[in-house]
Design a protein around this motif. Structure first.
Motif, PDB file in Angstrom:
ATOM      1  N   LEU A 189       4.704  84.542 -30.418  1.00  0.00           N
ATOM      2  CA  LEU A 189       5.142  83.259 -29.868  1.00  0.00           C
ATOM      3  C   LEU A 189       6.536  83.365 -29.268  1.00  0.00           C
ATOM      4  N   TYR A 204       4.006  76.988 -33.316  1.00  0.00           N
ATOM      5  CA  TYR A 204       5.347  77.472 -33.621  1.00  0.00           C
ATOM      6  C   TYR A 204       5.970  76.677 -34.769  1.00  0.00           C
ATOM      7  N   GLU A 262       4.798  84.919 -35.185  1.00  0.00           N
ATOM      8  CA  GLU A 262       6.140  84.541 -34.755  1.00  0.00           C
ATOM      9  C   GLU A 262       6.639  85.441 -33.624  1.00  0.00           C
ATOM     10  N   ARG A 273      13.806  77.334 -31.439  1.00  0.00           N
ATOM     11  CA  ARG A 273      13.757  78.579 -30.698  1.00  0.00           C
ATOM     12  C   ARG A 273      15.113  79.044 -30.213  1.00  0.00           C
TER      13      ARG A 273
END
Length: 162
Positions: free
Chosen positions: A128, A79, A125, A9
């Motif tokens: 998230l 994720y 995506e 991330r």
């Protein structure tokens, strides 16, 4: 998987909602159930994120016929499933590269049945990323209401008869 590996991330853009809002809105999708390796059966799903329980997202599946079913899925598992195989046992996710679009397949198994669903990768995506903008992974434990979290786990276990 750490932030330096594919799917980390680090550097992601965060949620741009207003201060004081509970979190990103629910993600509502029309998806398909995969049967014999082919996505065919349409179904609706709504993903929700609660910042007070940031390690999980809830997914409520609404079939054309039948009752709604809600699953709690690890946010990190979902994720990681955008970039590689993720999860073991009852919940697994993995990317599938397509000719027209990339998707994520999500496997859910219970004692009675199992199902694989095709989720649009870009939408999942983006949603998230918004949840991680609100509660970053490194802050999950700080944001978690441990008493409520453990209470939910124990309630679920009692309902399952374990």
């Amino acid at each position: 998987m750490n932030g330096e590996q594919a799917g980390g991330r680090t550097g992601r853009t965060g949620w741009t909602g207003r201060v004081g809002e509970a979190g990103p809105p629910a993600l509502r999708l029309d998806i398909r159930r995969v049967l014999d390796g082919v996505p065919v059966q349409p179904i609706g799903v709504e993903f929700r994120f609660d910042p007070s329980s940031p390690m999980v997202v809830s997914a409520t599946f609404t079939p054309g016929h039948g009752r709604e079913v809600t699953w709690r899925i690890g946010r990190e598992l979902l994720y990681r499933g955008l970039y590689g195989e993720s999860g073991e046992g009852d919940v697994q996710a993995w990317p599938v590269r397509g000719e027209t679009a990339d998707v994520v397949w999500l496997l859910l198994e219970s004692r009675e049945s199992s199902a694989v669903f095709e989720l649009p990768m870009a939408e999942v995506e983006g949603w998230l990323d918004a949840t991680y903008g609100l509660v970053p992974a490194e802050a999950e434990a700080d944001a978690l209401d441990w008493a409520a979290f453990l209470g939910e786990l124990l309630d679920d276990r009692e309902q399952c008869g374990d």
